[in-house]
Design an enzyme around this catalytic site. Structure first.
Site, short mmCIF file in Angstrom:
data_model
loop_
_atom_site.label_atom_id
_atom_site.label_comp_id
_atom_site.label_asym_id
_atom_site.label_seq_id
_atom_site.Cartn_x
_atom_site.Cartn_y
_atom_site.Cartn_z
N ILE A 317 -21.25 -10.33 52.88
CA ILE A 317 -20.99 -11.07 51.78
C ILE A 317 -21.73 -12.50 51.83
O ILE A 317 -21.41 -13.43 51.25
CB ILE A 317 -19.24 -11.39 51.38
CG1 ILE A 317 -18.84 -11.93 52.79
CG2 ILE A 317 -18.89 -10.08 51.21
CD1 ILE A 317 -17.34 -12.17 52.77
N HIS A 333 -19.79 -4.98 49.07
CA HIS A 333 -18.54 -5.60 49.11
C HIS A 333 -18.35 -6.96 48.44
O HIS A 333 -17.75 -7.67 48.53
CB HIS A 333 -18.03 -5.67 50.67
CG HIS A 333 -17.83 -4.70 51.31
ND1 HIS A 333 -17.75 -4.45 52.58
CD2 HIS A 333 -17.46 -3.32 51.02
CE1 HIS A 333 -17.32 -3.12 53.09
NE2 HIS A 333 -17.36 -2.46 52.01
N CYS A 341 -10.82 -15.33 38.09
CA CYS A 341 -9.65 -15.26 38.02
C CYS A 341 -8.66 -14.17 38.08
O CYS A 341 -8.74 -13.19 37.22
CB CYS A 341 -9.24 -16.04 36.47
SG CYS A 341 -7.23 -16.28 36.02
P1 OAD Z 1 -17.73 -4.96 62.22
O1 OAD Z 1 -17.45 -6.21 62.90
O2 OAD Z 1 -16.83 -3.87 62.16
O3 OAD Z 1 -19.02 -4.32 62.93
C1 OAD Z 1 -20.04 -5.13 63.40
C2 OAD Z 1 -20.72 -4.12 64.32
O4 OAD Z 1 -22.03 -4.89 64.60
C3 OAD Z 1 -20.16 -3.86 65.80
O5 OAD Z 1 -20.15 -2.45 65.95
C4 OAD Z 1 -20.87 -4.67 66.95
O6 OAD Z 1 -20.98 -4.07 67.86
C5 OAD Z 1 -22.07 -4.88 66.11
N1 OAD Z 1 -22.96 -6.13 66.55
C6 OAD Z 1 -22.22 -7.27 66.61
N2 OAD Z 1 -23.36 -8.26 66.90
C7 OAD Z 1 -24.55 -7.62 67.07
C8 OAD Z 1 -25.68 -7.74 67.35
N3 OAD Z 1 -26.21 -9.21 67.81
N4 OAD Z 1 -26.63 -7.01 67.39
C9 OAD Z 1 -26.36 -5.84 66.86
N5 OAD Z 1 -25.26 -5.25 66.68
C10 OAD Z 1 -24.26 -6.15 66.75
O7 OAD Z 1 -18.36 -5.35 60.77
P2 OAD Z 1 -18.61 -4.50 59.56
O8 OAD Z 1 -18.98 -3.03 59.96
O9 OAD Z 1 -19.80 -5.08 58.62
O10 OAD Z 1 -14.95 -6.21 54.70
O11 OAD Z 1 -17.56 -4.30 58.82
C11 OAD Z 1 -17.40 -3.72 57.45
C12 OAD Z 1 -16.31 -4.40 56.54
O12 OAD Z 1 -15.31 -4.76 57.13
C13 OAD Z 1 -16.88 -5.61 56.31
O13 OAD Z 1 -17.55 -5.75 55.26
C14 OAD Z 1 -15.68 -6.63 55.84
C15 OAD Z 1 -14.69 -6.04 56.80
O14 OAD Z 1 -13.27 -6.04 56.59
C16 OAD Z 1 -14.98 -7.11 53.59
O15 OAD Z 1 -15.33 -8.22 54.22
C17 OAD Z 1 -14.58 -7.00 52.43
ZN ZN Z 2 -7.43 -17.67 34.50
#
Ligand code: OAD
Ligand code: ZN
Length: 589
Positions: A317, A333, A341
Site C-alpha cells: 500500500i 490491497h 468515510c
Molecule cells: P509478509 O510480511 O507476510 O511477507 C514478506 C516476505 O518478504 C517474507 O516472506 C520475507 O521473508 C520476505 N522478505 C523480507 N525482506 C526481504 C528482502 N529484503 N528480500 C526478499 N524478501 C524479503 O508480507 P506480505 O506477504 O506482503 O495486508 O503480506 C501480505 C499482506 O498481509 C499485506 O498486504 C498486509 C498484511 O496483513 C494489508 O495491509 C491489508
Molecule cells: Zn461521512
C-alpha cells in the site's frame, strides 16, 4: 465434545442423534465427516449464508446440528479428508477408533466407492483435471456443468469425492459450492514443471516471455525502510513485542471490525506505513524494466494485444510502484491514495487525511461532523424546551442517550482490511490476465493472505513460476526458487540479462539527499558472493537467504536422489548419509 484421548468423536454424533430423537434414522459417520469438511472449507472458498444454511438443513433438529458443529472432527479429520477417495475416507474413519459404529456403514461406503471408481476412466479424469488447471474454475463450470450438463454428483467422482446420500440433493448453489471446494483443493496441487531449474533457465524465461506478471509483497519495500509484516523484525512482531495495544493478534491492527470499534489504535501507528519519503528499491525498478520491455516489444508487433494486461499485482500500500513509473499495476490491497468515510461512504483524496495520519490523530469526515453538529443543535433546542417543562435531570439523561445515537464518521484510508472484500477489479483482472500470462515472478511475499495467495493456483499450471524471497514459502511449488535479498537477486538477473535498471520517474515532496535513485553500479555488485545452488535442485541461495531446515531438506533429498541414480548405474549401494551429504550440509549451515 472432545474425548479424553483427543480422538474425534464420530460415534458420538451417530449415537446422540439417534438417541435424542428416538428415531431409527441415525446420521452416518460419513455424513458427519463430509459435512464438517465442507463447513471447514468455507474458510477458503466463499460460501454465502444461504449455502451454509442449506448445508446444515436436514439435520433432524437444533440439538443434532449442535452435535456435529461442536464435535471435534476438525481436529484430526480436517477438510483434507474431503479430497481423499472414498476408500481412504473409510480408513480415515476407521482410524478414528470406534469400529463398531462403522461396521453398519461399511456397506454404504463400499457402494459409494464402487460408484466413484466406475464413473470416469483414467483418461477422462486426466482430461478434466487438465482443463481445470489450464483454463480455471469458471471455464470448468462452463464446460462441464453448463455445456455438457453433467450432474455435480458425478463430476465430484472425478475429484475422488463420493457424496453421501444426505448431501446429494442440496440446492443448486450448494452443489456448486461442493464443486468449487473440490476444484480449489485440486488447484492447490500445482506440479512443478521439471524443465526449469537453473538460474540460466530463469534468465532465459524472463528474456523470452512476453507477458510477465510480477506478484509482489512487503519484502520488496523493506530495503526502502518500510518493515514487512511477518518477518521476525516485521511490523507484527514489533507490535507484539511492544505490547502497547491490547490485541489478541497484531493482525487486528488491520481488522475492519476492530477499526470500527477503536480507530485510534490504527492511527497511532499508521504513519509508520504511510508512504512519505521512501524511494523505490531495485525490485521496483526491475518491474518497471519488465514493463518497459513489454511495451517496446508490443509497439513493434501488435500494440493492442497487451493493453489490458497487468504487469504487477502488488499487495503493498506504499504506492512505490507509481513512484517508479509502473503503470500496469493493480494495488490488490488498495492504497492511501484515497480515503472513505465509514459512515456516509464519502470518498476523498488521501491527502485530506495525511496531516492527521502524520500527527497520529483520528481523522473525521467533515460532512458527517457538520451533519452531526446540525442534528445536535436541533436536538438540544428540542431538549431544552422539554427540560423547561419537566425539570433539569431528565434533560441531562436524555441528552446523553441521544448523543450516542448520532454516528461519527471516521475516515479510513482505502487499504483493504481483514474482513473487507477486495475491490472487484482484482477478480476481473485475474480472469482477464490468466490466459495472457506466460511467466509469473513472485517477489517478497509470504503468500499468507488470500485471495492474492490464490493467484498461483489459479493461473494456468503450465505457466512457469519463479519465486524470489528471503525465506522459503512452503505451501507453494514454484519451478525456480531464488532465496536471498530480493534487491541483490534482481540485480544479478539484470546483469545476466544486460538490463539497466530505470530510475524512478516521480519525486514526492521535496526530496532529501538520500532520495537519489538507489542505483548500484556494477562495481558495487562486485565483491558480492556468487549464488549457490542447493545440490542439483531448483533452489539457489543468494546473500541474505534464510533457508533453514527447508533448504537442508531439499539438499538432502537431491543428494539422496543423485546417490540413488549413481548406485543404479554402478550397481553398488551408497549409504544414505555419505560423507558428501555431511560436508555440504555444513556448507549451507
Ligand atoms: P509478509 O510480511 O507476510 O511477507 C514478506 C516476505 O518478504 C517474507 O516472506 C520475507 O521473508 C520476505 N522478505 C523480507 N525482506 C526481504 C528482502 N529484503 N528480500 C526478499 N524478501 C524479503 O508480507 P506480505 O506477504 O506482503 O495486508 O503480506 C501480505 C499482506 O498481509 C499485506 O498486504 C498486509 C498484511 O496483513 C494489508 O495491509 C491489508
Ligand atoms: Zn461521512
Amino acid at each position: 465434545m472432545r474425548t479424553s484421548n483427543g480422538q474425534p468423536n464420530v460415534s458420538n454424533v451417530h449415537e446422540t442423534a439417534a438417541e435424542n430423537n428416538g428415531k431409527p434414522k441415525a446420521y452416518s459417520a460419513l455424513y458427519a465427516l463430509q459435512l464438517r469438511a465442507f463447513i471447514d472449507a468455507a474458510e477458503d472458498v466463499d460460501a454465502d449464508p444461504d449455502t451454509i444454511e442449506d448445508l446444515l438443513e436436514g439435520l433432524e433438529d437444533g440439538d443434532g446440528e449442535e452435535e456435529i458443529q461442536e464435535s471435534d472432527l476438525d481436529e484430526d479429520l480436517d477438510s483434507e479428508s474431503l479430497a481423499l477417495p472414498a476408500h481412504e475416507q473409510h480408513s480415515a474413519i476407521e482410524g478414528s477408533g470406534d469400529l463398531d459404529d462403522l461396521e453398519v456403514e461399511t456397506e454404504v461406503i463400499e457402494r459409494l466407492k464402487r460408484e466413484a471408481d466406475g464413473a470416469w476412466s483414467k483418461e477422462e479424469t486426466r482430461k478434466m483435471m487438465h482443463h481445470l488447471k489450464e483454463h480455471g474454475m469458471s471455464s470448468f463450470v462452463r464446460e462441464y456443468v453448463i455445456t455438457q450438463n453433467i450432474p455435480i454428483v458425478k463430476l465430484l467422482f472425478a475429484f475422488g469425492i463420493s457424496l453421501c446420500p444426505e448431501l446429494r440433493n442440496k440446492q443448486p448453489q450448494t452443489m456448486l459450492y461442493f464443486l468449487r471446494v473440490a476444484m480449489s483443493k485440486e488447484l492447490h496441487l500445482r506440479e512443478k514443471l521439471p524443465q526449469y531449474n537453473t538460474l540460466a533457465d530463469a534468465v532465459s524465461l524472463i528474456q523470452a516471455s512476453k507477458r510477465v506478471v510480477v506478484l509482489t509483497g512487503a519484502g520488496i519495500s523493506v530495503s526502502c525502510g518500510i518493515p514487512d509484516f511477518r518477518s521476525h523484525n516485521g511490523l507484527y512482531a514489533t507490535l507484539k513485542e511492544r505490547g502497547t495495544y491490547d490485541l489478541d493478534d497484531p493482525q487486528q491492527m488491520f481488522d475492519i471490525h476492530y477499526f470500527r470499534e477503536n480507530p485510534a489504535v490504527f492511527y497511532s501507528f499508521a504513519s509508520q506505513i504511510y508512504p512519505s519519503n521512501f524511494i523505490p528499491s531495485p525490485c521496483h525498478r526491475f518491474i518497471k524494466a519488465i514493463e518497459d520491455r513489454g511495451k517496446s516489444c508490443h509497439s513493434l508487433s501488435s500494440p493492442k494485444v497487451d493493453e489490458s494486461h497487468h504487469q504487477n499485482y502488488t499487495q503493498n500500500i506504499d504506492t512505490l510502484e507509481t513512484l517508479t513509473g509502473i503503470t500496469r499495476v493493480l494495488q490488490c490491497h488498495g492504497s492511501f491514495a484515497t480515503a472513505t468515510c465509514i459512515q456516509c461512504r464519502r470518498r476523498t483524496p488521501g491527502t485530506e487525511i495525511e496531516k492527521d495520519i502524520m500527527e497520529h490523530r483520528v481523522p473525521f469526515c467533515t460532512v458527517c461532523l457538520e451533519a452531526k453538529k446540525e442534528a445536535e443543535e436541533v436536538r438540544q433546542a428540542a431538549f431544552k424546551k422539554k427540560a423547561k417543562k419537566r425539570g433539569r435531570k431528565e434533560w441531562e439523561e436524555g441528552s446523553d442517550e441521544e448523543e450516542e445515537a448520532i454516528p461519527v464518521g471516521v475516515m479510513k484510508p482505502d487499504i483493504t482490511f481483514f474482513g473487507e472484500k477486495l475491490a472487484d477489479d482484482f477478480e476481473h483482472a485475474l480472469e482477464d490476465d490468466r490466459d495472457k500470462v506466460d511467466l509469473l515472478i513472485v517477489i517478497g511475499t509470504s503468500l499468507k493472505v488470500s485471495p492474492v495467495s490464490e493467484i498461483l493456483s489459479h493461473l494456468p499450471h503450465s505457466v512457469p513460476q519463479i519465486l524470489i524471497n528471503k525465506t522459503p514459502v512452503r505451501h507453494i511449488n514454484p519451478d525456480i526458487v531464488l532465496l536471498g535479498n530480493a534487491d541483490d537477486i534482481v540485480q544479478h538477473l539484470c546483469e545476466q540479462l544486460s538490463w539497466e535498471l530505470p530510475p524512478p520517474v516521480e519525486k514526492r515532496l521535496e526530496v532529501p539527499s538520500l532520495a537519489r535513485p538507489a542505483k548500484r553500479t556494477s562495481g558495487e555488485m562486485m565483491g558480492k558472493t556468487e549464488p549457490i545452488r542447493v545440490a542439483k535442485s531448483h533452489v539457489w541461495l543468494f546473500e541474505g537467504a534464510e533457508g533453514g531446515k527447508w533448504v537442508r531438506d531439499i539438499e538432502e533429498k537431491f543428494l539422496e536422489e543423485n546417490a540413488g541414480s549413481e548406485s543404479r548405474t554402478t550397481q553398488s549401494r551408497v549409504p544414505k548419509e555419505g560423507p558428501e551429504v555431511k560436508k555440504s550440509r555444513t556448507r549451507l549451515g
